[in-house]
Scaffold this motif. Structure first.
Motif, PDB file in Angstrom:
ATOM      1  N   ARG A 223      48.859  50.441  46.476  1.00 49.29           N
ATOM      2  CA  ARG A 223      49.470  49.207  46.985  1.00 49.29           C
ATOM      3  C   ARG A 223      48.424  48.107  47.147  1.00 49.29           C
ATOM      4  O   ARG A 223      48.742  46.921  47.052  1.00 49.29           O
ATOM      5  N   ASP A 224      47.163  48.481  47.374  1.00 58.56           N
ATOM      6  CA  ASP A 224      46.093  47.493  47.479  1.00 58.56           C
ATOM      7  C   ASP A 224      45.860  46.789  46.144  1.00 58.56           C
ATOM      8  O   ASP A 224      45.496  45.611  46.116  1.00 58.56           O
ATOM      9  N   ILE A 225      46.078  47.513  45.059  1.00 60.69           N
ATOM     10  CA  ILE A 225      45.953  46.909  43.728  1.00 60.69           C
ATOM     11  C   ILE A 225      47.017  45.819  43.567  1.00 60.69           C
ATOM     12  O   ILE A 225      46.739  44.738  43.039  1.00 60.69           O
ATOM     13  N   LYS A 226      48.224  46.082  44.035  1.00 62.79           N
ATOM     14  CA  LYS A 226      49.308  45.081  43.972  1.00 62.79           C
ATOM     15  C   LYS A 226      48.946  43.851  44.815  1.00 62.79           C
ATOM     16  O   LYS A 226      49.223  42.719  44.423  1.00 62.79           O
ATOM     17  N   ILE A 227      48.309  44.085  45.950  1.00 65.47           N
ATOM     18  CA  ILE A 227      47.889  42.965  46.800  1.00 65.47           C
ATOM     19  C   ILE A 227      46.808  42.139  46.106  1.00 65.47           C
ATOM     20  O   ILE A 227      46.829  40.909  46.136  1.00 65.47           O
TER      21      ILE A 227
ATOM     22  N   TYR B 250      41.453  51.100  34.626  1.00 62.69           N
ATOM     23  CA  TYR B 250      41.833  49.700  34.475  1.00 62.69           C
ATOM     24  C   TYR B 250      40.584  48.863  34.654  1.00 62.69           C
ATOM     25  O   TYR B 250      39.656  49.247  35.357  1.00 62.69           O
ATOM     26  N   ILE B 251      40.579  47.701  34.036  1.00 63.68           N
ATOM     27  CA  ILE B 251      39.507  46.733  34.249  1.00 63.68           C
ATOM     28  C   ILE B 251      40.141  45.574  35.007  1.00 63.68           C
ATOM     29  O   ILE B 251      41.111  44.975  34.542  1.00 63.68           O
ATOM     30  N   GLY B 252      39.595  45.282  36.184  1.00 64.91           N
ATOM     31  CA  GLY B 252      40.100  44.197  37.005  1.00 64.91           C
ATOM     32  C   GLY B 252      39.272  42.936  36.804  1.00 64.91           C
ATOM     33  O   GLY B 252      38.047  42.995  36.719  1.00 64.91           O
ATOM     34  N   PHE B 253      39.954  41.805  36.732  1.00 64.32           N
ATOM     35  CA  PHE B 253      39.295  40.509  36.551  1.00 64.32           C
ATOM     36  C   PHE B 253      39.675  39.592  37.700  1.00 64.32           C
ATOM     37  O   PHE B 253      40.844  39.479  38.055  1.00 64.32           O
TER      38      PHE B 253
ATOM     39  N   HIS C  95      34.519  37.373  37.631  1.00 64.87           N
ATOM     40  CA  HIS C  95      34.039  38.705  37.981  1.00 64.87           C
ATOM     41  C   HIS C  95      34.938  39.760  37.348  1.00 64.87           C
ATOM     42  O   HIS C  95      36.129  39.519  37.148  1.00 64.87           O
ATOM     43  N   CYS C  96      34.366  40.919  37.044  1.00 66.27           N
ATOM     44  CA  CYS C  96      35.162  42.035  36.529  1.00 66.27           C
ATOM     45  C   CYS C  96      34.642  43.331  37.143  1.00 66.27           C
ATOM     46  O   CYS C  96      33.474  43.424  37.526  1.00 66.27           O
ATOM     47  N   ALA C  97      35.546  44.320  37.224  1.00 64.62           N
ATOM     48  CA  ALA C  97      35.184  45.602  37.819  1.00 64.62           C
ATOM     49  C   ALA C  97      36.106  46.687  37.276  1.00 64.62           C
ATOM     50  O   ALA C  97      37.310  46.472  37.166  1.00 64.62           O
ATOM     51  N   PRO C  98      35.546  47.858  36.940  1.00 69.20           N
ATOM     52  CA  PRO C  98      36.402  48.971  36.524  1.00 69.20           C
ATOM     53  C   PRO C  98      37.092  49.606  37.728  1.00 69.20           C
ATOM     54  O   PRO C  98      36.513  49.683  38.815  1.00 69.20           O
ATOM     55  N   VAL C  99      38.323  50.029  37.511  1.00 73.95           N
ATOM     56  CA  VAL C  99      39.113  50.691  38.542  1.00 73.95           C
ATOM     57  C   VAL C  99      39.578  52.026  37.969  1.00 73.95           C
ATOM     58  O   VAL C  99      40.198  52.065  36.915  1.00 73.95           O
TER      59      VAL C  99
ATOM     60  N   TRP D  99      43.884  38.569  40.923  1.00 74.15           N
ATOM     61  CA  TRP D  99      43.269  39.571  40.063  1.00 74.15           C
ATOM     62  C   TRP D  99      44.206  39.910  38.923  1.00 74.15           C
ATOM     63  O   TRP D  99      45.423  39.915  39.080  1.00 74.15           O
ATOM     64  N   LYS D 100      43.629  40.199  37.771  1.00 74.25           N
ATOM     65  CA  LYS D 100      44.406  40.654  36.611  1.00 74.25           C
ATOM     66  C   LYS D 100      43.837  42.007  36.201  1.00 74.25           C
ATOM     67  O   LYS D 100      42.617  42.167  36.114  1.00 74.25           O
ATOM     68  N   PHE D 101      44.706  42.973  35.926  1.00 76.71           N
ATOM     69  CA  PHE D 101      44.279  44.320  35.557  1.00 76.71           C
ATOM     70  C   PHE D 101      44.753  44.653  34.157  1.00 76.71           C
ATOM     71  O   PHE D 101      45.910  44.433  33.815  1.00 76.71           O
ATOM     72  N   VAL D 102      43.819  45.184  33.340  1.00 78.77           N
ATOM     73  CA  VAL D 102      44.113  45.579  31.969  1.00 78.77           C
ATOM     74  C   VAL D 102      43.789  47.058  31.827  1.00 78.77           C
ATOM     75  O   VAL D 102      42.694  47.493  32.198  1.00 78.77           O
ATOM     76  N   LYS D 103      44.729  47.816  31.283  1.00 81.91           N
ATOM     77  CA  LYS D 103      44.518  49.252  31.105  1.00 81.91           C
ATOM     78  C   LYS D 103      43.549  49.487  29.958  1.00 81.91           C
ATOM     79  O   LYS D 103      43.594  48.803  28.932  1.00 81.91           O
ATOM     80  N   TYR D 104      42.663  50.464  30.135  1.00 83.51           N
ATOM     81  CA  TYR D 104      41.669  50.793  29.113  1.00 83.51           C
ATOM     82  C   TYR D 104      41.543  52.304  28.995  1.00 83.51           C
ATOM     83  O   TYR D 104      41.417  52.997  30.004  1.00 83.51           O
ATOM     84  N   ASN D 105      41.608  52.796  27.787  1.00 86.81           N
ATOM     85  CA  ASN D 105      41.455  54.238  27.553  1.00 86.81           C
ATOM     86  C   ASN D 105      39.982  54.533  27.305  1.00 86.81           C
ATOM     87  O   ASN D 105      39.443  54.181  26.271  1.00 86.81           O
ATOM     88  N   ALA D 106      39.348  55.154  28.275  1.00 84.21           N
ATOM     89  CA  ALA D 106      37.918  55.449  28.164  1.00 84.21           C
ATOM     90  C   ALA D 106      37.676  56.934  28.333  1.00 84.21           C
ATOM     91  O   ALA D 106      38.447  57.635  28.966  1.00 84.21           O
TER      92      ALA D 106
END
Length: 115
Positions: free
Chosen positions: A55-59, A4-7, A25-29, A65-72
């Motif tokens: 659960r930390d991602i939900k927090i 996922y890519i977090g923004f 800011h953005c960061a890969p997860v 934060w917004k998370f977008v799934k990415y197939n890498a």
């Protein structure tokens, strides 16, 4: 392995507040079975790996934060060898995106959503 890519709308970098619009800011997860690792770009050529739980991602989502799934196909063990000047450059190299017009987190998000 799911990536996922977090923004985030928050950062301490002054230039990001001037140049970037909504997301600063953005960061890969990387998610494996029960483990989550955030590859946090802290400064030029310095990456910090933060181990979190799902659960930390939900927090983080509750804090903007917004998370977008990415197939890498990228292997995360190579992430520490990536040389980048910004979080967007790091995330693009992590996800093997070679579009030079992407320079801000907002542009990266737009690219990922339209893809």
């Amino acid at each position: 392995m799911i990536i996922y890519i977090g923004f985030s709308t928050k950062t301490y970098k002054i230039l990001a507040h001037i140049v970037c619009r909504k997301f600063k800011h953005c960061a890969p997860v990387v998610l494996t079975k029960n483990k989550c690792k955030i590859y946090q770009f802290t400064k030029t050529n310095k990456i910090t790996i933060i181990n979190v739980k799902k659960r930390d991602i939900k927090i983080l989502e509750q804090y903007g934060w917004k998370f977008v799934k990415y197939n890498a196909k990228f292997l995360p063990q190579n992430a520490l060898n990536i040389r980048a000047l910004t979080c967007v450059q790091f995330t693009k190299k992590f996800c093997e995106i070679e579009k030079i017009t992407i320079q801000t987190p907002d542009a990266l998000l737009k690219h990922l959503i339209t893809k």
